[in-house]
Design a protein around this motif. Structure first.
Motif, short mmCIF file in Angstrom:
data_model
loop_
_atom_site.label_atom_id
_atom_site.label_comp_id
_atom_site.label_asym_id
_atom_site.label_seq_id
_atom_site.Cartn_x
_atom_site.Cartn_y
_atom_site.Cartn_z
N ARG A 181 -24.19 -2.64 13.86
CA ARG A 181 -23.33 -1.61 13.28
C ARG A 181 -22.52 -0.90 14.37
N ILE B 283 -21.81 -3.94 7.35
CA ILE B 283 -21.51 -4.32 8.74
C ILE B 283 -20.55 -5.51 8.73
N VAL C 3 -23.95 6.40 14.58
CA VAL C 3 -24.89 5.43 14.01
C VAL C 3 -26.32 5.97 14.06
N PRO D 76 -24.81 0.98 5.02
CA PRO D 76 -23.49 0.68 5.59
C PRO D 76 -23.23 -0.83 5.64
#
Length: 795
Positions: free
Chosen positions: A375, A192, A255, A190
């Motif tokens: 995140r 950030i 998350v 992912p």
């Protein structure tokens, strides 16, 4: 762990979406696929509509008249939800559409106003559990397009069984990383995008237990507005079985599944004294957790405190006092790394298994904590309109560094076979995120998210896993052929002898209670017994020092279920607190064989008739066993043992060394175990019985006649007849061919003595014996007997 395919594809461009091929790849990676669920839209003909205007119903207060455009002009629909206003983009089921549960939508007259269809909620569409309001779509979807274009359906959800040694695979990114290594492609993580504002949180964090808390990170997000999460987040959580709560809480769950690191969000304003302390609990403290359970804490529990006391159960569940709610304006996002055994024992002690504890007890990477925190903080700020303060808390209790392992290609080929070069092995390990330097040996730096890889053998297993177990050629094993060892062969003979005598083999758990041993009148103190740390049952918390309790419990069970006669034997270990002779690090745990028989026993010597089990039957079983094993130099002498009848028990010796006891169960012990009648029992050390015996030396039988005579002696009742026989055998020498005690007689006429009659047969190999030859031998045997205290009858 549930893994939706569409969420997984966000981090990896898979070469196939075929369920069979993906299941095979996951199985080969050790991520066993338990099941695959296909999720399809549960509706048809549902379109995206825009609410143009809303008016009150003229004859009802709880419903409203909505004008909705689905691409063909305004349509009038009556709706009872109040969570939207004009301008909202909503799912519209026009007349003729089908919803979840085969519900067909039509036109209806509601209190004099026509409604042409339905504005749908998540639950009506099968997309979630929310039915309090209608589904308001995120973004700006095109009016009149099918709803299916704006939801992640159809989708496949894989249910994976992740082994306890793979904490890295307890996440979508972790599964993507393994699949990327399998297919030889790239994967993504992912992105950030976190922006901060000046300032630091006022909350101070102190870690008093650096072993229990390996790392503690925290960030404060100010100015948040707590509310529902966007639909795409709620829908993804719904697919993996997680209930949507609020945008802040949903982010922590999102998350956790995405990266594999659990998080917890505190209402920063509810942290008393603006201070958090990580330490062990004190006796008598309690904590009200998020599930509304008041939990009594123990000194083994690792707890997060504020100035008012316990506020969160580390790595397991947060406390109700610091819970994020609709009034929360400041969020402290915590991502900490906890000691796996501490979390495992704490969650089991409180019967509180959570998604967080399931991951922490496997060993979440401490170096992932701050990444997960960034995140989650970035997502919370984006969804709630909050601002992240620049100053972050990062307390490292125990630093975690990558393991460095030397690996030689020769070791790889030794375990996996030929064909593995330095280059091929290096390429596989690099695909798994490891750094490889050098050649012989390869110096491999293992990332900290793989705590299970610490040795060359672990690296070789990883090479085999990615190479593919099905890609190894079939080969025959080299080396000596298999087979049973001599001890195993003799154990088979022992088992056959006892089963041939009509006994059944039992397999009991090696756990006993102190009360069972007291029934046997065991001489062992409780401190001498080995205690099981986590017993299956509190009343069976000791490891057995004798096999009799398990057999007697089995006898009792069978008798209580209608069995008239029961004969059982068992082979297993007993345990003592003294060190083992071969390995002093372990307690002594010798192998034994034991049996217990009650009721009728069949006998070949009685032509198939039956006799009742008693001490004599147990002795007969021993002699049958000894003959089968070819045991020699056997001695039987009167004795006693815990649980045995004091007058009907014999000690067994092999070559003069005691190996156990045979005889009859004490009536007191039988009553304690609720067994009526006599019980033939025995318990013997197994190792001496399985020891190899020297071959029998064959001798040419004598062709000359024998001389046979009987001798009868008066002896004390306590005298061991075997001692008498041994003395006379020594005096008779090699001419004694056989000896047999054929009578034992007790009478008031004999006073306090008993009579024992023995028949002897003498034979020579080189001549015919005469009475003149036998006379001196007979006299010497009588004199030897008299030295033991025996008196010849009639002398």
């Amino acid at each position: 762990m549930l893994v939706p395919l569409l969420w997984l594809q966000e981090f990896i461009d898979l070469p196939t979406t075929d369920v069979g091929e993906l299941s095979y790849a996951l199985d080969m990676l050790g991520l066993t696929v338990e099941s695959v669920e296909t999720i399809r839209p549960e509706w048809s003909d549902v379109l995206v509509g825009k609410v143009l205007e809303i008016a009150p119903h003229p004859d009802a207060d709880k419903i409203r008249i909505c004008q909705v455009d689905t691409g063909s002009g305004p349509t009038q629909i009556i709706c009872g939800a109040w969570n939207f206003e004009a301008g909202a983009m909503v799912p519209v089921a026009a007349p003729g559409a089908i919803l979840s549960g085969e519900l067909e939508i039509g036109r209806r007259d509601i209190r004099g106003v026509e409604s042409n269809g339905m504005i749908c909620s998540e639950r009506e569409l099968g997309l979630g559990d929310d039915h309090a309001g209608i589904l308001v779509l995120d973004g700006d979807p095109e009016i009149g397009t099918p709803l299916g274009d704006h939801v992640e359906l159809p989708d496949l959800v894989f249910d994976l069984d992740i082994t306890p040694n793979r904490p890295d695979a307890m996440s979508i990114v972790g599964v993507a990383r393994d699949l990327a290594a399998h297919f030889g492609i790239e994967h993504h993580v992912p992105e950030i995008q976190m922006s901060t504002v000046g300032g630091s949180t006022e909350i101070v964090v102190r870690v008093d237990d650096p072993v229990g808390c390996r790392r503690f990170t925290a960030r404060e997000i100010r100015g948040v507005t707590v509310g529902p999460s966007p639909f795409n987040i709620r829908h993804r959580l719904h697919k993996i079985g997680i209930r949507s709560i609020s945008n802040v809480v949903d982010v922590t769950n999102y998350v956790m599944f995405e990266l594999g690191h659990p998080l917890h969000a505190f209402d920063a304003d509810s942290i008393a004294g603006a201070r958090l302390v990580v330490k062990r609990a004190s006796e008598g403290e309690t904590l009200l957790t998020l599930d509304d359970e008041e939990r009594a804490l123990t000194p083994e529990d690792l707890i997060i405190y504020d100035d008012e006391g316990p506020t969160s159960m580390s790595g397991t569940m947060g406390g109700a006092r610091s819970e994020v709610s609709e009034t929360t304006r400041r969020v402290l996002m915590e991502a900490a790394s906890w000691d796996p055994p501490t979390i495992m024992y704490m969650s089991r002690r409180h019967d509180l298994r959570s998604e967080a504890s399931t991951r922490f007890e496997r060993g979440v990477d401490p170096n992932l904590a701050d990444i997960a925190n960034q995140r989650a903080s970035a997502m919370v700020a984006a969804l709630t309109g909050g601002e992240i303060l620049d100053g972050a808390v990062d307390v490292i209790g125990t630093p975690t560094v990558p393991a460095v392992v030397d690996l030689r290609s020769s070791d790889v080929e030794r375990l996996l076979g030929p064909g593995f070069t330095v280059d091929s092995v290096s390429a596989i390990l690099t695909r798994l995120g490891m750094q490889v330097e050098g050649s012989e040996p390869m110096v491999v730096t293992v990332p900290t998210y793989r705590p299970d890889v610490t040795r060359p053998a672990d690296l070789i297993e990883e090479v085999a896993r990615i190479h593919g177990f099905d890609n190894f050629e079939a080969t025959l094993p080299s080396g000596p052929s298999g087979g049973l060892t001599p001890e195993q062969q003799r154990q088979r003979i022992l088992q056959s002898a006892l089963t041939g005598a009509g006994l059944h083999q039992a397999v009991n758990l090696p756990f006993v209670g102190v009360e069972d041993l007291a029934h046997l009148r065991s001489e062992l103190a409780e401190s001498q017994l080995l205690t099981v740390k986590n017993p299956l049952r509190d009343e069976e918390s000791k490891l057995r020092p004798t096999m009799l309790p398990g057999l007697l419990d089995a006898i009792r069970y069978n008798l209580s279920h209608g069995a008239g006669s029961v004969g059982l034997f068992e082979i297993g270990k007993v345990f003592f607190s003294v060190p083992d002779e071969d390995d002093p690090r372990l307690p002594a745990q010798p192998d034994r064989v034991a049996w217990a028989v009650v009721g009728d026993v069949g006998t070949e010597t009685l032509g198939g008739a039956f006799i009742k089990a008693d001490g004599a039957v147990s002795l007969a079983l021993w002699f049958r066993l000894a003959r089968s094993l070819g045991l020699r130099d056997i001695e039987i002498r009167s004795s006693s043992a815990p649980g045995f009848h004091p007058g009907r028990t014999a000690e067994v010796l092999l070559a003069g060394v005691p190996v156990g006891h045979v005889g009859e169960l004490s009536p007191r012990t039988g009553r304690a175990f609720e067994i009526a009648g006599r019980v033939a029992v025995a318990e013997l050390d197994l190792a001496p019985l399985l020891r190899q015996v020297s071959p029998v030396e064959a001798k040419t039988p004598s062709v000359f006649p024998f001389i046979e005579f009987d001798l009868s002696f008066l002896v004390d009742p306590s005298q061991n007849v075997s001692e008498l026989l041994a003395a006379m055998r020594g005096a008779g020498g090699e001419l004694i061919e056989t000896e047999r005690v054929f009578d034992e007689f007790v009478s008031p006429d004999l006073g306090e003595k008993k009579a024992v009659a023995i028949r002897y047969r003498l034979r020579a190999n080189d001549r015919t014996l005469t009475n003149e030859d036998a006379g001196p031998i007979r006299t010497a045997m009588i004199e030897a007997a008299q030295k033991t205290g025996a008196v010849l009858r009639g002398a």
